[in-house]
Every structure is written in structure tokens, then in C-alpha cells.
Design a protein around this motif. Structure first.
Motif, mmCIF file in Angstrom:
data_model
loop_
_atom_site.group_PDB
_atom_site.id
_atom_site.type_symbol
_atom_site.label_atom_id
_atom_site.label_comp_id
_atom_site.label_asym_id
_atom_site.label_seq_id
_atom_site.Cartn_x
_atom_site.Cartn_y
_atom_site.Cartn_z
ATOM 1 N N LEU A 228 0.731 -1.111 0.079
ATOM 2 C CA LEU A 228 -0.004 -0.123 0.059
ATOM 3 C C LEU A 228 0.811 1.308 0.067
ATOM 4 N N MET A 229 2.176 1.173 0.740
ATOM 5 C CA MET A 229 3.059 2.453 0.826
ATOM 6 C C MET A 229 3.614 2.609 -0.465
ATOM 7 N N LEU A 230 3.998 1.503 -1.145
ATOM 8 C CA LEU A 230 4.607 1.534 -2.523
ATOM 9 C C LEU A 230 3.306 2.240 -3.601
ATOM 10 N N GLN A 231 2.212 1.544 -3.495
ATOM 11 C CA GLN A 231 1.176 2.187 -4.377
ATOM 12 C C GLN A 231 1.065 3.507 -3.994
ATOM 13 N N GLU A 232 0.982 4.220 -2.998
ATOM 14 C CA GLU A 232 0.746 5.491 -2.717
ATOM 15 C C GLU A 232 2.207 6.422 -2.670
ATOM 16 N N LYS A 233 3.104 5.829 -3.519
ATOM 17 C CA LYS A 233 4.243 6.649 -3.725
ATOM 18 C C LYS A 233 5.273 7.085 -2.726
ATOM 19 N N LEU A 234 5.126 6.463 -1.621
ATOM 20 C CA LEU A 234 6.096 6.875 -0.397
ATOM 21 C C LEU A 234 7.530 6.516 -0.818
ATOM 22 N N LYS A 235 8.279 7.017 0.051
ATOM 23 C CA LYS A 235 9.649 6.810 -0.524
ATOM 24 C C LYS A 235 10.246 5.653 0.366
ATOM 25 N N LEU A 236 10.255 4.336 -0.346
ATOM 26 C CA LEU A 236 10.747 3.146 0.347
ATOM 27 C C LEU A 236 12.137 2.822 -0.103
#
Lengths: 403, 373
Positions: A228-236
Motif C-alpha cells: 500500500l505504501m508503494l502504491q501510494e508513492k512513499l519513499k521506500l
């Protein structure tokens, strides 16, 4: 409460059913390892050695042994008393509105938001209690800060043919994670997640609160929160770890990681005084190697009495091995008694198991004898191939010892 | 035994231990792979339920204090009672059992709640159930009970430092002599059980009459007025009075029966717990009749020896009949026979140290042997 920069949450609730009878009575992090440790010792020692002095341990499956083992945390200098932090055991609980079991890894952290809030940390390190490795989390935290990431996930290169067993990260050139695949059939990357995450606390909190409202979610970091974090374009960010790391989730990988302890390449460097692997030591006298014994390439703990031949094996504290017995490529847990003329090969013998004389144990694959099992004399467990018969000379002394 | 307090007095003749006591008191001498001498009397006391123990020490007490800590390993880190370090009155007087040292700490004794006191030497290696001594003392309605061993034989070097008791009828002790064994005597184990009030009375006499050696000045005069009994200890015993008996009694541990009795029979001997990986034996290791401990790395050949924590033995090295204390490092191709190496001694590659088993060589702490200047 003084604000902490970073606290650790250690996931220790797993059953580890693929460890077969090894986890019959205890949670996977409490499984003994390497002749004197329990698996959780590695993560706990990493915390204190990395300067993290506040650790929440999330427990659920059969926690008694684990709870007793952790105690007040003094074995790792993580005393829960008279100190701002230390170790806190966090089981599922009920409140005014009822309560529930931990439904997944993310849910278990969500249930303990209050605990984390108390320390008001900037970062939260999520680790698990079932990996064997030595890692300096402070270096990872440094990189997390430098990269100004929302989340940093520690990754390790694994062999391509094994990659499909892991959660894999596809990264761009800057080390940003662009795709996450959980155990894919056709891996595009061989960078496996080690189950070590650093989150900015504000970000993690927001996503946990979001995740818990989603009825479709399994409330798992790998399956739900990270995607979900990836989908929402967070910096991973992917933090590449160079070193020895083993997931000991199956009997085979447990046995292999144990045998790695005996490898001359000394992957874990467990004799290093600068990075001790701490454990709750029990009082036992020194071990004794009798005049006719032979020990080759093995680890022997306190309180053992050895009258036989030990080759490429690991003996936990208080193991008795009778005359003319041969133990090879095996792991013998604490307090096991091996009679005379016994042959054990490629096996794991449980705590306080008693193996009657002239028994033969082992075969293709790894044979596991459960805790407290009593095997009659001349027992045969597993199908042994190409084992030579040994001559037997019973002696009174060891008979007395074996009661 | 909640009603008994323990006092471990100290052995004042440190010279008999040569280099071993250069930096430590006798109570703190390492023994048996992972212990120090004080662990034996201390564990005997706490295993019997004694929870108030005072330990008298000389000035060389750094390693002893480091070892004992808060007394946690013996269950003595307590709110009520616990472990107390009692400084000796003086270093000079080489008395057998110096009442002056106890007198200097009499406030501690007077303030303790227990009715009885058990006095014990710090150099007595045995595993003894003190509850039986107490039961014997009560049954006999004794004023003083002295623990003894019937068949104990001192080494010739140690005979002069022995205390001998003359046995009378029905368990009574009728006389005491020091240094000279006569016919039909038994060996005192330097353990005394008596009422606290009686001890305080003796301490008063010590200060007013100047009779301060319990063994040679006080006890001989008391056989008429006091009911003094002897309790026979039948198990293994080592009275460590010199570096010779230090060596001999550790070699005796390599006897399976002694090992079993001393470390498993009646209760565990406790010691300071230390972290360390299990001992690692390499493919070339060849080990026979050996005690070893965590953190040892063994690549060479070891026979009839005791290896303390974190001892390293290089490949091609041969170690026989030796005692290697913590962190000793033996490099490749070294040959050792009959040596006592104190902590952190390093023997450089190819060195040879061989001595008569009856007369072992002692190498002082931190020394490096071989490899030029």
C-alpha cells in the motif's frame, strides 16, 4: 517519559509450524540454537549492541518458555526496571471494548500504539525473533536518515534458485524500491527482504490506522502495509546488508544454519568479543571429555559428559554421551542422555530425550526426536544407510551416570 | 537454615600460593575450570538455605568483589540479609582463625537476626549438606560442632598447615593440635557451628584477654567447659593450602566420581555466570580426559588438563597435565606438560615448557613467554 529516537518492536508470536516438533511446546523465537542460544538472542543482542535500549516483544503462540526466558531482560542488559526503556513483553490483551488475538504482524503493532506513543519515537524498528544474524541497526538507521526515506527495508542477495521463497524487492539505481513481490514464481530480483524495517513513526502510525479499517487486509507488513505504501508513492529505500543472515523457518534450514556454526569460514564470528551474542546462561559445571572420547569439529556446552565420539555436531548443556556412541552431523539439545553404542547421524535430539543403548537414529533427510521422549534399547529411528556396526564395551561408570 | 548466618573467614598465609596470590586473595583463586575457591563454601551455605553471609577478605579484594558482585548467582541479592564484604582487621597476624578480624566486624554479627553462626574457611573444596550439620548440632545439644574428615591425607608440603582433632567418645572432640598430626587424629575442615551469643562472648574474650587465634589460643582451653562435637564429612574433600594442593586437587577433578560428587550430588556449586559461545573443537583437535569451558577454541592436542574460559590452543600444540586459566593463549606447535598458567598468559609459537608433574611450573598473569624480547 524521555523521547526515544528509535525503539524496536520484535515480532515473536509466530508458531513456526514448519519446524515440526521443535515448536511443539514453545514459540519459534524460543527454539534453542547453536549449543547455548535461543533464536531470539540474535535479535535481542543486535538491539543492545546497536544502541537500541527499548524493545517491545510481541508474543502470542505458546509464550510460556519465551516469557520465562526473557524474564526482566537482564541477560541482554535490557532490564525492564530501574531504567528508561528495557524490554517489555506485549501479549494480546482485552480492554473495555473486548479484545482480540493479533491478526497479523501489522495488527500486532497497531494493538500496541499506546506502548510506542509512550516513548514518542521518531523511528520504529520492526524486527523478528526468528532469524540468525548479526547486524548493526544503527548503520541502517543512519542510511534511513541520509536517504530521507519514509521506510527502509533491509535486503540481502539470495541465490536465484532460492529467491522464490522470499519477499523480493525490485529497486532502481538509487536503491529506491519500485516493486515488491511476495514469494513470486518467477523472480525478477534476488534482493530478499530480511524482515527488518525502519519506519518513520508518524508514517507507520497513519498506515496502521488505515490498514486496520480495511476488512480485506490480512494486516501483514509484507502482504498489505508495504504494498500500500508503494502504491501510494512513499519513499521506500532498500538497505543492502552484507553479512550472514539465515531464516531458520524449516527443520532443514535450522539444521543447515546450525551446521554453519561449525564451518571454518566462521560466518557468524560468534567468538567476537566486540559483538557478543548474549543469552540467559544457566549454571552448569565445565564439560568433561573422557579419556576414550573423540571430539572433532564440534561445539560442546557446559555440563556435558562425553565418553563417545562426536563429529561435526552441536551439544547443548548437560548432554551425556555413553561409551562407543557415535554422533555425527547432529544437534543434541540440553539434558539429553545418549546411552552406549548409540549411532546418531543427521538428527536433532530434543531436550531431555533418553536414547537407550545400541539405538540407531538417522537416515535420509533430518530425523527429529522430540523433547522428553524415551527410546528403548536397540531402537531404530529413520533408515540409516551404510552405517557400520560398532562394538560395545559397557562400563559401569556411565551406567550409573545414566541412572 | 534461616536461623543460621554464615561467615567465610580468609586464609592469611598467601605466600604458600606463590604467584597465584600476587593480585588476589586466596578466596578468589580460580579453581576447577570456572569457579573460584570461595564458590564452594558460599554455595554450600546458600544451598542449605543460609541467606546472610559475610565474607572476610584481605586487601587484595578486587577480583573477589568483581566475582561476587551483588551475590545474585547465590540468591544473595536480597532486601533482607544478603551478602556482606567484611574487611579484615589487619594483614599482619598469620593466625589460623583470626578472631580479631571477626571482632572488627562484630556490629554486623550482633545486628544480624540469626541465632546461629557457621564459620567456614574460604579454601575448603567440598559439596556438603550443612542442614545435616545443623541437625547433628541440635541433636547433640552441642555448644560447638566442628566438621572434620576422617581419612583426609594432606600433601607432605601441606601437613604443617593442617589442623587436627582428637576424637573422644560419642562424637565428642577432646583436643586440637596444629601442624603436627599425631596418632588417631582426624582433619579439621575449618567449619564451626555455634550460637551467635557464644561467638560474641569469645570475641569479647579476644579483645579483653588478647587471645585472638581461635585454633591455637582459644579452643584448647574450652574442651572442659564446652560441649564440643565433631561432624564427619564423608564425601570428597580438598583443603587448598598451597599451590601444590591447588594443582593436585584440580587434577583429581578429572576423576569421574569426584566430578559427579562435587558438582552434581547434593546441590550445584554456583559461580559468577559469564556469556560465551560453547567450546569449539576443530577437525584436528585431539582431546582426552579434559575439563573445558565456554569460549575455548581447541585445535591442538590436550590431555589430562583443565581449561578455563576462552582458552585458545593452536594447531600442532600439545598440552598435558596442565591448568590453563581464562584467556590463556597457546600458539601453534607449543608443547606444555605440568604447567599452571595464570590468566591471559600467552605462550608463543614453538615454545616448550615441561616440568615434573610433582612440581608444576607456575606462570604469572599476563606474561608472554617466548618470541624474543
Amino acid at each position: 517519559m524521555k523521547r526515544k529516537e528509535c525503539i524496536a518492536m520484535l515480532l515473536a508470536g509466530g508458531q513456526g509450524s514448519r519446524l515440526r516438533v521443535l515448536t511443539k511446546n514453545l514459540a519459534k523465537p524460543a527454539v534453542p540454537f547453536g549449543g547455548k542460544y535461543r533464536i531470539i538472542d540474535f535479535s535481542m543482542s543486535n538491539c543492545i549492541n546497536s544502541g537500541i535500549d527499548t524493545v517491545g516483544v510481541l508474543t502470542q503462540y505458546k509464550p510460556q518458555v519465551l516469557n520465562a526466558y526473557i524474564g526482566v531482560g537482564s541477560a541482554w542488559d535490557l532490564q525492564c526496571y530501574s531504567r528508561d526503556g528495557g524490554v517489555t513483553i506485549l501479549p494480546p490483551y482485552v480492554n473495555e471494548d473486548g479484545g482480540e488475538w493479533y491478526l497479523g504482524t501489522a495488527h500486532s503493532i497497531y494493538q500496541n500504539l499506546d506502548f510506542i506513543e509512550k516513548y514518542n519515537p521518531k523511528y520504529v524498528l520492526i524486527i523478528s525473533g526468528d532469524h540468525v544474524y548479526k547486524m548493526n541497526y544503527s548503520l541502517m538507521l543512519k542510511e534511513h536518515k541520509e536517504k530521507k526515506a519514509d521506510v527502509t527495508i533491509s535486503v540481502i542477495e539470495v541465490a536465484w534458485d532460492e529467491a522464490s521463497r522470499f519477499g523480493l524487492m525490485n529497486t532502481d539505481e538509487q536503491g529506491n524500491i519500485v516493486e515488491f513481490e511476495e514469494k513470486p514464481e518467477h523472480p525478477k530480483s534476488n534482493l530478499a527482504s530480511m524482515g527488518v524495517y525502519i519506519f518513520n513513526w508518524s508514517v507507520l502510525k497513519a498506515y496502521l490506522e488505515k490498514d486496520v479499517l480495511n476488512p480485506e487486509s490480512a494486516h501483514d507488513f509484507g502482504k498489505n502495509v508495504i504494498p500500500l505504501m508503494l502504491q501510494e508513492k512513499l519513499k521506500l529505500h532498500a538497505y543492502p546488508f552484507k553479512g550472514y543472515w539465515r531464516d531458520v523457518g524449516t527443520v532443514e534450514s535450522y539444521w543447515e544454519a546450525s551446521m554453519d556454526m561449525l564451518d571454518d569460514r566462521n560466518f557468524l564470528n560468534y567468538f567476537d568479543d566486540n559483538w557478543n551474542i548474549y543469552s540467559a546462561t544457566v549454571m552448569q559445571p565445565p564439560h568433561y571429555i573422557a579419556a576414550e572420547a573423540e571430539i572433532k569439529n564440534s561445539l560442546i556446552s557446559d555440563g556435558c559428559w562425553i565418553d563417545g565420539e562426536i563429529k561435526h555436531s552441536i551439544l547443548f548443556p548437560g548432554v551425556l554421551v555413553g561409551k562407543d556412541s557415535i554422533i555425527k552431523d547432529s544437534i543434541i539439545m540440553a539434558g539429553a542422555q545418549i546411552g552406549q553404542g548409540v549411532r546418531i547421524e543427521k538428527a536433532i535430539i530434543g531436550e531431555k530425550a533418553v536414547i537407550g543403548k545400541n539405538s540407531v537414529i538417522g537416515g535420509e533427510g533430518i530425523t527429529v526426536i522430540e523433547d522428553d521422549l524415551k527410546l528403548e534399547d536397540n531402537s531404530q529411528v529413520g533408515l540409516l544407510i551404510n552405517l557400520k556396526k560398532v562394538e560395545k564395551h559397557p562400563t559401569e561408570e556411565i551406567k550409573e551416570l545414566l541412572g | 537454615m534461616k536461623n543460621v548466618m554464615g561467615i567465610i573467614h580468609h586464609k592469611k598465609d598467601e605466600e604458600a600460593f606463590r604467584e597465584l596470590t600476587k593480585h588476589r586473595c586466596v578466596a578468589a583463586i580460580p579453581f576447577g575450570g570456572k569457579y573460584r575457591l570461595v564458590d564452594f563454601p558460599l554455595s554450600n551455605m546458600t544451598n542449605a538455605g543460609i541467606s546472610n553471609v559475610g565474607i572476610i577478605t584481605s586487601l587484595k579484594l578486587r577480583s573477589l568483589i568483581d566475582h561476587l558482585g551483588t551475590g545474585k548467582e547465590w540468591g544473595l541479592d536480597r532486601k533482607r540479609d544478603g551478602l556482606f564484604i567484611l574487611p579484615a582487621a589487619s594483614e599482619k597476624n598469620k593466625r589460623w582463625l583470626d578472631l580479631e578480624d571477626i571482632y572488627a566486624n562484630q556490629d554486623y554479627i550482633a545486628n544480624s537476626k540469626q541465632e546461629y553462626v557457621l564459620l567456614s574457611g574460604s579454601n575448603i573444596v567440598c559439596n556438603l549438606d550443612l542442614r545435616k550439620v545443623m541437625a547433628f548440632h541440635s541433636e547433640k545439644k552441642a555448644d560447638l560442632t566442628i566438621v572434620y574428615s576422617e581419612g583426609y591425607k594432606f600433601l607432605p608440603e601441606d601437613a604443617a598447615s593442617g589442623v587436627y582433632l582428637q576424637k573422644g567418645a560419642k562424637g565428642r572432640v577432646t583436643d586440637v593440635s596444629v601442624g603436627v598430626p599425631t596418632e588417631n587424629v582426624v582433619v579439621s575442615m575449618d567449619m564451626y557451628l555455634l550460637k551467635k551469643s557464644l561467638l560474641l562472648k569469645l570475641l569479647n574474650e579476644c579483645s579483653s584477654l588478647g587471645k585472638c587465634d581461635f585454633i591455637s589460643e582459644v579452643l584448647p582451653e574450652k574442651f572442659k567447659e564446652m560441649k564440643i562435637y565433631g561432624y564427619a564429612h564423608e564425601g570428597y574433600l580438598g583443603i587448598i593450602n598451597s599451590w601444590q594442593s591447588f594443582y593436585k586437587h584440580q587434577m583429581e577433578l578429572l576423576n569421574p566420581k569426584v566430578w559427579q560428587e562435587l558438582f552434581f550430588a547434593k546441590g550445584l556449586i554456583h559461580t559468577k555466570l559469564k556469556d560465551g559461545p560453547p567450546a569449539r573443537y576443530s577437525e584436528e583437535a585431539h582431546v582426552q580426559n579434559v575439563f573445558a569451558t565456554p569460549g575455548c577454541l581447541i585445535e591442538g592436542r590436550v590431555e589430562n588438563s583443565i581449561l578455563f574460559r576462552k582458552v585458545k590452543i593452536g594447531s600442532g600444540a600439545v598440552v598435558r597435565n596442565s591448568i590453563l586459566m581464562p584467556r590463556v593463549e597457546i600458539e601453534e606447535d607449543v608443547i606444555l606438560d605440568g604447567v599452571i598458567l595464570d590468566k591471559s598468559v600467552r605462550i608463543k609459537k614453538g615454545m616448550k615448557l615441561i616440568s615434573n608433574k610433582e612440581d608444576p611450573v607456575i606462570i604469572e598473569k599476563n606474561r608472554v613467554i617466548g618470541g624474543g624480547l
